[in-house]
Design an enzyme around this catalytic site. Sequence first.
Site, short mmCIF file in Angstrom:
data_model
loop_
_atom_site.label_atom_id
_atom_site.label_comp_id
_atom_site.label_asym_id
_atom_site.label_seq_id
_atom_site.Cartn_x
_atom_site.Cartn_y
_atom_site.Cartn_z
CB CYS A 187 35.02 39.29 60.26
SG CYS A 187 35.54 38.05 61.46
CB CYS A 212 32.23 36.82 58.98
SG CYS A 212 33.38 35.49 59.43
CG MET A 265 34.52 37.50 46.98
SD MET A 265 34.49 37.61 45.20
CE MET A 265 34.06 35.96 44.74
CG ASP A 325 29.16 43.58 37.88
OD1 ASP A 325 29.09 44.01 39.05
OD2 ASP A 325 29.10 42.36 37.62
CD GLU A 326 33.08 41.19 39.19
OE1 GLU A 326 34.04 41.54 39.90
OE2 GLU A 326 32.27 40.33 39.55
CB ALA A 327 34.23 49.01 38.86
CD GLN A 328 36.52 43.78 41.06
OE1 GLN A 328 35.58 44.56 41.19
NE2 GLN A 328 36.33 42.49 40.87
CE LYS A 340 31.29 42.90 44.75
NZ LYS A 340 31.05 41.69 45.56
#
Length: 196
Positions: A179, A142, A11, A84-87, A15
Amino acid sequence: MAKLYFKYGAMGSSKTAQALITRFNYMELGMSVWLIKPSTDTRDGADIIKSRIGLEARAQVITPGQDIVEEYRRLGPRDVIIADEAQFFTPQQIEQLRYLVDEEDLPVLCFGLRTDFLTRLFPGSKRLMELADSLTEIKTVCACGRKATVNARLDGQGRILTQGDQVFLGGNDSYIAMCHKCWKEKIREQESVSQG
């Protein structure tokens, strides 16, 4: 030769901004772009793709039961597909995108998360990891300065959640990129406070 690309990151790694910039670059060259997103992503409106830095565009919404190959043929030829948001696409839909690369010689660029808030692959991301010709990590950091790889989900008090549904839409108020080391340390710290 067309390829299936998966550009993934935690996040906040830009992207969506990169997806929209890529769209702009193709369009500036006079090419036709089919911009798509899964119906699961409704954060900014059903058919809107919007980045945190303010870039946005309308996209065609793809439902879980929709056949992407059939929809592509219905719309007519395009020069490129950007997703986009292919997950959130189903594994079968990822296979349909692969089919368009192979059979239509059509480049397909997928942008999305690799893993959920418990560091488990999303089904769509898993299939992309298996089928993509090109895998590119879009990096972010992070708070400690290390590379962020975990999408930590937060509750209303800022505590890291370790239970819940895989899909929960939210932005900076619900997620933070961390991380793995900081994520595990924060969870341990929360557990010791609740036990103490």
